[in-house]
Design a protein around this motif. Structure first.
Motif, PDB file in Angstrom:
ATOM      1  N   ASN A   1       0.586  -2.416   3.737  1.00 27.87           N
ATOM      2  CA  ASN A   1       1.713  -2.284   2.811  1.00 27.87           C
ATOM      3  C   ASN A   1       1.289  -2.118   1.356  1.00 27.87           C
ATOM      4  O   ASN A   1       2.146  -2.079   0.475  1.00 27.87           O
ATOM      5  CB  ASN A   1       2.631  -3.511   2.926  1.00 27.87           C
ATOM      6  N   LYS A   2      -0.011  -2.015   1.079  1.00 29.93           N
ATOM      7  CA  LYS A   2      -0.484  -1.862  -0.298  1.00 29.93           C
ATOM      8  C   LYS A   2      -1.297  -0.581  -0.435  1.00 29.93           C
ATOM      9  O   LYS A   2      -2.206  -0.321   0.350  1.00 29.93           O
ATOM     10  CB  LYS A   2      -1.371  -3.049  -0.700  1.00 29.93           C
ATOM     11  N   GLN A   3      -0.959   0.241  -1.447  1.00 29.42           N
ATOM     12  CA  GLN A   3      -1.807   1.392  -1.750  1.00 29.42           C
ATOM     13  C   GLN A   3      -3.127   0.921  -2.337  1.00 29.42           C
ATOM     14  O   GLN A   3      -4.187   1.461  -2.028  1.00 29.42           O
ATOM     15  CB  GLN A   3      -1.088   2.321  -2.728  1.00 29.42           C
ATOM     16  N   MET A   4      -3.047  -0.091  -3.221  1.00 28.20           N
ATOM     17  CA  MET A   4      -4.232  -0.710  -3.798  1.00 28.20           C
ATOM     18  C   MET A   4      -4.013  -2.215  -3.801  1.00 28.20           C
ATOM     19  O   MET A   4      -2.864  -2.692  -3.853  1.00 28.20           O
ATOM     20  CB  MET A   4      -4.464  -0.219  -5.223  1.00 28.20           C
ATOM     21  N   PRO A   5      -5.081  -3.016  -3.765  1.00 31.52           N
ATOM     22  CA  PRO A   5      -4.901  -4.461  -3.729  1.00 31.52           C
ATOM     23  C   PRO A   5      -4.438  -5.019  -5.069  1.00 31.52           C
ATOM     24  O   PRO A   5      -4.682  -4.436  -6.125  1.00 31.52           O
ATOM     25  CB  PRO A   5      -6.296  -4.978  -3.374  1.00 31.52           C
ATOM     26  N   ASN A   6      -3.761  -6.157  -5.008  1.00 30.60           N
ATOM     27  CA  ASN A   6      -3.507  -6.920  -6.223  1.00 30.60           C
ATOM     28  C   ASN A   6      -4.818  -7.475  -6.740  1.00 30.60           C
ATOM     29  O   ASN A   6      -5.701  -7.853  -5.960  1.00 30.60           O
ATOM     30  CB  ASN A   6      -2.565  -8.088  -5.946  1.00 30.60           C
ATOM     31  N   THR A   7      -4.945  -7.561  -8.050  1.00 26.32           N
ATOM     32  CA  THR A   7      -6.093  -8.193  -8.686  1.00 26.32           C
ATOM     33  C   THR A   7      -5.584  -9.133  -9.766  1.00 26.32           C
ATOM     34  O   THR A   7      -4.395  -9.108 -10.110  1.00 26.32           O
ATOM     35  CB  THR A   7      -7.030  -7.152  -9.332  1.00 26.32           C
ATOM     36  N   ILE A   8      -6.459  -9.922 -10.328  1.00 27.30           N
ATOM     37  CA  ILE A   8      -6.060 -10.774 -11.453  1.00 27.30           C
ATOM     38  C   ILE A   8      -5.432  -9.923 -12.544  1.00 27.30           C
ATOM     39  O   ILE A   8      -4.385 -10.262 -13.101  1.00 27.30           O
ATOM     40  CB  ILE A   8      -7.265 -11.571 -11.997  1.00 27.30           C
ATOM     41  N   GLU A   9      -6.071  -8.781 -12.846  1.00 25.92           N
ATOM     42  CA  GLU A   9      -5.600  -7.944 -13.946  1.00 25.92           C
ATOM     43  C   GLU A   9      -4.218  -7.351 -13.663  1.00 25.92           C
ATOM     44  O   GLU A   9      -3.354  -7.310 -14.555  1.00 25.92           O
ATOM     45  CB  GLU A   9      -6.613  -6.828 -14.211  1.00 25.92           C
ATOM     46  N   THR A  10      -3.998  -6.868 -12.423  1.00 25.78           N
ATOM     47  CA  THR A  10      -2.678  -6.292 -12.120  1.00 25.78           C
ATOM     48  C   THR A  10      -1.605  -7.371 -12.122  1.00 25.78           C
ATOM     49  O   THR A  10      -0.478  -7.139 -12.570  1.00 25.78           O
ATOM     50  CB  THR A  10      -2.681  -5.556 -10.770  1.00 25.78           C
ATOM     51  N   LEU A  11      -1.936  -8.551 -11.643  1.00 27.24           N
ATOM     52  CA  LEU A  11      -0.962  -9.649 -11.644  1.00 27.24           C
ATOM     53  C   LEU A  11      -0.615 -10.072 -13.065  1.00 27.24           C
ATOM     54  O   LEU A  11       0.546 -10.340 -13.382  1.00 27.24           O
ATOM     55  CB  LEU A  11      -1.504 -10.834 -10.850  1.00 27.24           C
ATOM     56  N   VAL A  12      -1.617 -10.131 -13.930  1.00 27.07           N
ATOM     57  CA  VAL A  12      -1.372 -10.474 -15.336  1.00 27.07           C
ATOM     58  C   VAL A  12      -0.407  -9.469 -15.959  1.00 27.07           C
ATOM     59  O   VAL A  12       0.563  -9.832 -16.637  1.00 27.07           O
ATOM     60  CB  VAL A  12      -2.697 -10.514 -16.127  1.00 27.07           C
ATOM     61  N   THR A  13      -0.663  -8.183 -15.737  1.00 27.46           N
ATOM     62  CA  THR A  13       0.195  -7.136 -16.300  1.00 27.46           C
ATOM     63  C   THR A  13       1.631  -7.271 -15.807  1.00 27.46           C
ATOM     64  O   THR A  13       2.596  -7.173 -16.585  1.00 27.46           O
ATOM     65  CB  THR A  13      -0.353  -5.748 -15.928  1.00 27.46           C
ATOM     66  N   GLU A  14       1.792  -7.520 -14.512  1.00 30.83           N
ATOM     67  CA  GLU A  14       3.134  -7.600 -13.924  1.00 30.83           C
ATOM     68  C   GLU A  14       3.860  -8.883 -14.338  1.00 30.83           C
ATOM     69  O   GLU A  14       5.079  -8.865 -14.550  1.00 30.83           O
ATOM     70  CB  GLU A  14       3.031  -7.485 -12.407  1.00 30.83           C
ATOM     71  N   LEU A  15       3.138  -9.980 -14.449  1.00 32.25           N
ATOM     72  CA  LEU A  15       3.759 -11.228 -14.905  1.00 32.25           C
ATOM     73  C   LEU A  15       4.237 -11.101 -16.347  1.00 32.25           C
ATOM     74  O   LEU A  15       5.327 -11.573 -16.699  1.00 32.25           O
ATOM     75  CB  LEU A  15       2.766 -12.388 -14.770  1.00 32.25           C
ATOM     76  N   ARG A  16       3.446 -10.471 -17.193  1.00 30.34           N
ATOM     77  CA  ARG A  16       3.865 -10.263 -18.581  1.00 30.34           C
ATOM     78  C   ARG A  16       5.057  -9.323 -18.661  1.00 30.34           C
ATOM     79  O   ARG A  16       5.969  -9.525 -19.470  1.00 30.34           O
ATOM     80  CB  ARG A  16       2.693  -9.726 -19.395  1.00 30.34           C
ATOM     81  N   ALA A  17       5.072  -8.287 -17.821  1.00 28.93           N
ATOM     82  CA  ALA A  17       6.204  -7.359 -17.807  1.00 28.93           C
ATOM     83  C   ALA A  17       7.481  -8.067 -17.365  1.00 28.93           C
ATOM     84  O   ALA A  17       8.583  -7.723 -17.827  1.00 28.93           O
ATOM     85  CB  ALA A  17       5.904  -6.186 -16.882  1.00 28.93           C
TER      86      ALA A  17
END
Length: 272
Positions: free
Chosen positions: A9-25
């Motif tokens: 179900n993921k094109q790319m994995p979640n990472t610390i960096e992607t989670l940080v970006t999404e949490l801030r958004a």
């Protein structure tokens, strides 16, 4: 969700960096006081698993803010009331006499999920000393939130939930619904419409002895929490977004607690 399905179900994995970006958004910010309820599996495949989620939360909030998570241990309770599963009556007194006392450093959580279990193990995370409904906290107000957690009515006015309320904190639902929104227990305590009951748990007395201590609590009806949350979201604008594969919701704790209190007072018959 299985790991195979999470990968599919993921094109790319979640990472610390992607989670940080999404949490801030979503609206999560440095210096916030936030209580987090989460489901790791709902996020999809994450590089680093629960550790990555905790690290992302800490990176966004920083030590200038405070992260709180419920670290409840419901098995340290009166065995005569157990239902999932029940135990024979002949066992009840044995359990009361022998169950190890609550220890905030070693007592595991029950049903709280992998992110919570990971979070509570971090250095500088403090945990309150309630044997059944403890909370763990990290950051600026961690000590204030976790100290002096009263035994009776442990989700009420003398609890970490009330201290988050007093600090004008937030609630983050990360892949879970209002059925997991522990702050609505504070609404139940504020409304005082639920019946009370006597429970017990193994604790350490002031002189270090292991004792079985009885105390009062309010009965709870968590089945109503989703309904309260739905009506709240119809009337109050909150922040909603995607974090990984999960729907995430961010709201002021005081607003949902006050709404829940009013809803309970209007819809529940007070019982002694």
């Amino acid at each position: 969700m299985s790991e195979i399905n999470a990968i599919a179900n993921k094109q790319m994995p979640n990472t610390i960096e992607t989670l940080v970006t999404e949490l801030r958004a979503l609206g999560l910010k440095e210096r916030m006081v936030v209580i987090v309820h989460s489901s790791l599996s709902s996020l999809g495949w994450t590089s680093g698993g629960a550790v990555a989620v905790v690290e992302a939360l800490m990176r966004v909030i920083t030590e200038k803010g405070t992260i709180v998570m419920p670290t409840h241990s419901g098995e340290l309770s009166e065995p005569s009331g157990w239902q999932a599963p029940p135990v024979p009556e002949a066992w009840w007194q044995v359990i009361r006499d022998t169950m190890p006392a609550f220890d905030p450093k070693v007592t595991p959580t029950r049903g709280m999920g992998k992110i919570v279990e990971c979070f509570r193990s971090y250095e500088n995370v403090k945990r309150s000393d309630h044997p059944q409904v403890s909370f763990a906290a990290w950051g600026k107000d961690a000590d204030r939130i976790t100290r002096h957690h009263q035994l009776a009515y442990g989700l009420g006015e003398g609890s970490p939930l009330q201290k988050i309320y007093d600090l004008d904190g937030h609630v983050l639902l990360l892949g879970v619904g209002h059925g997991n929104n522990t702050s609505l227990h504070l609404s139940e305590n504020h409304a005082k419409v639920r019946p009370t009951f006597l429970t017990g748990a193994p604790i350490r007395s002031k002189d270090g002895r292991r004792v079985w201590q009885q105390f009062e609590e309010y009965e709870s009806d968590e089945d109503e929490f989703e309904e309260i949350g739905r009506y709240f979201e119809e009337q109050q604008e909150i922040c909603v977004g995607e974090v990984g594969n999960a729907t995430a919701k961010l709201m002021k704790q005081k607003e949902i607690v006050d709404f829940g209190t009013s809803w309970l007072l209007k819809n529940c018959v007070k019982k002694s």
